[in-house]
Design a protein around this motif. Sequence first.
Motif, PDB file in Angstrom:
ATOM      1  N   PHE A 184      37.983  22.512   2.540  1.00 56.92           N
ATOM      2  CA  PHE A 184      36.757  22.397   3.315  1.00 56.92           C
ATOM      3  C   PHE A 184      36.203  23.795   3.565  1.00 56.92           C
ATOM      4  CE2 PHE A 184      34.334  22.180   7.249  1.00 56.92           C
ATOM      5  CZ  PHE A 184      33.619  20.998   7.133  1.00 56.92           C
ATOM      6  N   LYS A 185      34.943  23.993   3.211  1.00 57.49           N
ATOM      7  CA  LYS A 185      34.305  25.285   3.421  1.00 57.49           C
ATOM      8  C   LYS A 185      32.995  25.074   4.146  1.00 57.49           C
ATOM      9  CE  LYS A 185      31.971  29.005   0.872  1.00 57.49           C
ATOM     10  NZ  LYS A 185      31.601  29.502  -0.473  1.00 57.49           N
ATOM     11  N   LYS A 186      32.716  25.919   5.125  1.00 55.12           N
ATOM     12  CA  LYS A 186      31.503  25.786   5.928  1.00 55.12           C
ATOM     13  C   LYS A 186      30.698  27.074   5.879  1.00 55.12           C
ATOM     14  CE  LYS A 186      30.104  24.415  10.625  1.00 55.12           C
ATOM     15  NZ  LYS A 186      30.605  23.878  11.912  1.00 55.12           N
ATOM     16  N   VAL A 187      29.426  26.959   5.496  1.00 58.68           N
ATOM     17  CA  VAL A 187      28.506  28.100   5.468  1.00 58.68           C
ATOM     18  C   VAL A 187      27.499  27.896   6.593  1.00 58.68           C
ATOM     19  CG1 VAL A 187      26.787  29.362   4.131  1.00 58.68           C
ATOM     20  CG2 VAL A 187      28.780  28.355   2.984  1.00 58.68           C
ATOM     21  N   ILE A 188      27.324  28.901   7.450  1.00 58.11           N
ATOM     22  CA  ILE A 188      26.431  28.774   8.592  1.00 58.11           C
ATOM     23  C   ILE A 188      25.257  29.748   8.488  1.00 58.11           C
ATOM     24  CG2 ILE A 188      28.274  27.949  10.096  1.00 58.11           C
ATOM     25  CD1 ILE A 188      28.448  30.769  11.283  1.00 58.11           C
ATOM     26  N   GLY A 189      24.333  29.652   9.442  1.00 58.81           N
ATOM     27  CA  GLY A 189      23.234  30.613   9.499  1.00 58.81           C
ATOM     28  C   GLY A 189      21.870  30.041   9.176  1.00 58.81           C
ATOM     29  N   PHE A 190      21.786  28.738   8.925  1.00 59.01           N
ATOM     30  CA  PHE A 190      20.501  28.105   8.657  1.00 59.01           C
ATOM     31  C   PHE A 190      19.966  27.484   9.951  1.00 59.01           C
ATOM     32  CE2 PHE A 190      23.229  27.771   4.867  1.00 59.01           C
ATOM     33  CZ  PHE A 190      22.489  28.539   3.969  1.00 59.01           C
ATOM     34  N   ASN A 191      18.757  26.929   9.903  1.00 55.88           N
ATOM     35  CA  ASN A 191      18.187  26.295  11.094  1.00 55.88           C
ATOM     36  C   ASN A 191      18.633  24.840  11.187  1.00 55.88           C
ATOM     37  OD1 ASN A 191      16.630  28.547  12.091  1.00 55.88           O
ATOM     38  ND2 ASN A 191      15.228  28.230  10.390  1.00 55.88           N
ATOM     39  N   HIS A 192      17.921  23.956  10.520  1.00 51.15           N
ATOM     40  CA  HIS A 192      18.259  22.537  10.528  1.00 51.15           C
ATOM     41  C   HIS A 192      18.093  21.991   9.114  1.00 51.15           C
ATOM     42  CE1 HIS A 192      18.507  22.435  14.883  1.00 51.15           C
ATOM     43  NE2 HIS A 192      17.353  23.072  14.943  1.00 51.15           N
ATOM     44  N   GLY A 230       4.512  24.099  10.364  1.00 57.08           N
ATOM     45  CA  GLY A 230       4.394  25.106   9.309  1.00 57.08           C
ATOM     46  C   GLY A 230       5.587  26.010   9.102  1.00 57.08           C
ATOM     47  N   ASP A 231       6.739  25.714   9.736  1.00 51.40           N
ATOM     48  CA  ASP A 231       7.883  26.623   9.581  1.00 51.40           C
ATOM     49  C   ASP A 231       9.016  26.041   8.744  1.00 51.40           C
ATOM     50  OD1 ASP A 231       8.964  24.800  11.362  1.00 51.40           O
ATOM     51  OD2 ASP A 231       9.867  26.329  12.664  1.00 51.40           O
ATOM     52  N   GLY A 232       8.722  24.996   7.976  1.00 52.09           N
ATOM     53  CA  GLY A 232       9.728  24.439   7.088  1.00 52.09           C
ATOM     54  C   GLY A 232       9.921  25.280   5.839  1.00 52.09           C
ATOM     55  N   LYS A 233      11.104  25.206   5.248  1.00 46.10           N
ATOM     56  CA  LYS A 233      11.410  26.014   4.063  1.00 46.10           C
ATOM     57  C   LYS A 233      12.257  25.246   3.052  1.00 46.10           C
ATOM     58  CE  LYS A 233      11.501  30.708   6.040  1.00 46.10           C
ATOM     59  NZ  LYS A 233      12.331  31.939   6.178  1.00 46.10           N
ATOM     60  N   ILE A 234      12.130  25.657   1.807  1.00 46.59           N
ATOM     61  CA  ILE A 234      13.084  25.278   0.764  1.00 46.59           C
ATOM     62  C   ILE A 234      13.758  26.564   0.317  1.00 46.59           C
ATOM     63  CG2 ILE A 234      13.460  24.169  -1.462  1.00 46.59           C
ATOM     64  CD1 ILE A 234      12.279  22.297   0.664  1.00 46.59           C
ATOM     65  N   LEU A 235      15.074  26.619   0.440  1.00 48.17           N
ATOM     66  CA  LEU A 235      15.825  27.806   0.046  1.00 48.17           C
ATOM     67  C   LEU A 235      16.597  27.531  -1.238  1.00 48.17           C
ATOM     68  CD1 LEU A 235      15.892  27.558   3.384  1.00 48.17           C
ATOM     69  CD2 LEU A 235      17.218  29.661   3.162  1.00 48.17           C
ATOM     70  N   LYS A 236      16.739  28.564  -2.042  1.00 51.66           N
ATOM     71  CA  LYS A 236      17.507  28.501  -3.277  1.00 51.66           C
ATOM     72  C   LYS A 236      18.832  29.229  -3.047  1.00 51.66           C
ATOM     73  CE  LYS A 236      17.008  29.714  -8.212  1.00 51.66           C
ATOM     74  NZ  LYS A 236      16.065  30.316  -9.196  1.00 51.66           N
ATOM     75  N   LEU A 237      19.943  28.566  -3.349  1.00 48.21           N
ATOM     76  CA  LEU A 237      21.264  29.123  -3.112  1.00 48.21           C
ATOM     77  C   LEU A 237      22.086  29.124  -4.399  1.00 48.21           C
ATOM     78  CD1 LEU A 237      22.236  26.984   0.045  1.00 48.21           C
ATOM     79  CD2 LEU A 237      20.825  29.039   0.010  1.00 48.21           C
ATOM     80  N   ASP A 238      23.130  29.933  -4.425  1.00 47.85           N
ATOM     81  CA  ASP A 238      24.063  29.803  -5.533  1.00 47.85           C
ATOM     82  C   ASP A 238      24.980  28.619  -5.238  1.00 47.85           C
ATOM     83  OD1 ASP A 238      26.145  30.633  -3.850  1.00 47.85           O
ATOM     84  OD2 ASP A 238      26.286  32.627  -4.709  1.00 47.85           O
ATOM     85  N   ARG A 239      25.882  28.302  -6.130  1.00 49.48           N
ATOM     86  CA  ARG A 239      26.682  27.074  -5.985  1.00 49.48           C
ATOM     87  C   ARG A 239      27.684  27.133  -4.847  1.00 49.48           C
ATOM     88  NH1 ARG A 239      29.371  26.418 -11.702  1.00 49.48           N
ATOM     89  NH2 ARG A 239      27.209  26.837 -12.273  1.00 49.48           N
ATOM     90  N   ASP A 245      15.049  22.990   4.904  1.00 49.89           N
ATOM     91  CA  ASP A 245      15.280  23.380   6.292  1.00 49.89           C
ATOM     92  C   ASP A 245      14.020  23.032   7.075  1.00 49.89           C
ATOM     93  OD1 ASP A 245      15.699  24.730   8.739  1.00 49.89           O
ATOM     94  OD2 ASP A 245      16.924  26.262   7.761  1.00 49.89           O
ATOM     95  N   ILE A 246      14.143  22.124   8.064  1.00 46.50           N
ATOM     96  CA  ILE A 246      12.931  21.665   8.743  1.00 46.50           C
ATOM     97  C   ILE A 246      12.355  22.693   9.700  1.00 46.50           C
ATOM     98  CG2 ILE A 246      13.681  19.268   8.548  1.00 46.50           C
ATOM     99  CD1 ILE A 246      14.156  19.276  11.564  1.00 46.50           C
ATOM    100  N   GLY A 247      13.097  23.754   9.995  1.00 45.92           N
ATOM    101  CA  GLY A 247      12.555  24.821  10.827  1.00 45.92           C
ATOM    102  C   GLY A 247      13.412  25.144  12.027  1.00 45.92           C
ATOM    103  N   VAL A 248      12.889  26.028  12.873  1.00 49.28           N
ATOM    104  CA  VAL A 248      13.629  26.533  14.027  1.00 49.28           C
ATOM    105  C   VAL A 248      13.930  25.421  15.026  1.00 49.28           C
ATOM    106  CG1 VAL A 248      13.568  28.120  15.978  1.00 49.28           C
ATOM    107  CG2 VAL A 248      12.654  28.845  13.764  1.00 49.28           C
ATOM    108  N   ALA A 249      12.950  24.570  15.277  1.00 49.80           N
ATOM    109  CA  ALA A 249      13.133  23.480  16.233  1.00 49.80           C
ATOM    110  C   ALA A 249      13.510  22.189  15.511  1.00 49.80           C
ATOM    111  CB  ALA A 249      11.864  23.268  17.051  1.00 49.80           C
TER     112      ALA A 249
END
Length: 296
Positions: free
Chosen positions: A25-33, A60-69, A48-52
């Motif tokens: 089990f591995k957990k990566v943190i640091g995102f919003n929601h 207007g604060d939603g994002k799509i992030l690109k990550l490695d595997r 990520d739906i944003g800060v709230a």
Amino acid sequence: MEKMKKIYLALAVISGVLSANAQNFKKVIGFNHIESVTHDDEFLYISDIGVAMKPTDKDGDGKILKLDRDGKIVDANYIKEKLNAPKGLTIANGVLFVADIDKIIAFEVKTGSKLYEVDFAGETTFLNDIIVWNDTTLYVTATDKSKIYKVDLSENKFEPIATDVEIKGANGLFADKENNRIWVNGFGANSEANGVMGYISLADNKFSAITPIEGYYDGLYVYDGVVYFSNWMAFEKKGIIASMSLIDKKVKTVELSEPISGPADFTVFKNRIIVPGMLDGSLNFITIQKESLYIH
């Protein structure tokens, strides 16, 4: 229903105890929601739906992030288009489809550039999971309406599926083309854990449940003859991943070293279940193992 919920809660506690020493089990943190994760052959993409924690706000604060595997950020601003509270993601034929409140937006995976959109304004404010059926057909859930919509991309139009029972808080989807059915679950309605888990036959639009236990169901995925599905259990760190073998039909809990805070729309990639923890902004990687706890 209260008895069933207590059974599930007890199983979640037992599962946590049995897997306390799990090393997979591995957990990566640091995102919003984070609400959803999908992948192509090389990268992961998360919504990520944003800060709230406001899944229907056009802020207007939603994002799509690109990550490695392994969950490391490759591009934090992968999609330049303004997004509000993006949720369901899926990729097919070089196109990334994003559900954002009342729109489905298509982007070119290679560049992140917008291609087109399907507007649901006035119909729903909570588009959620998306699946691709073929080159011109998508299915998407509207959680606020407890509906599943069939989307015709060739004509940019949509219509609800008339199922025999209501899927309360329709949420996760998976395309089972071989058997002409759609796997679906529900988050429940009226803030109650009364969602169901099962599939809809597209031959007659009839729903078949795979468990009598209701819950706050969210993500689901079929992989290597097993149906995996998530249940929040509560609006705190109590979420679990369950599974059902398509051979023996037995439902189990997946071994976790800790519960997940709001296990949302997940994917399976390289023999790992990758689950967003929507409440705490985490991305959880679970290596698939054969041993887990049976739910009788």
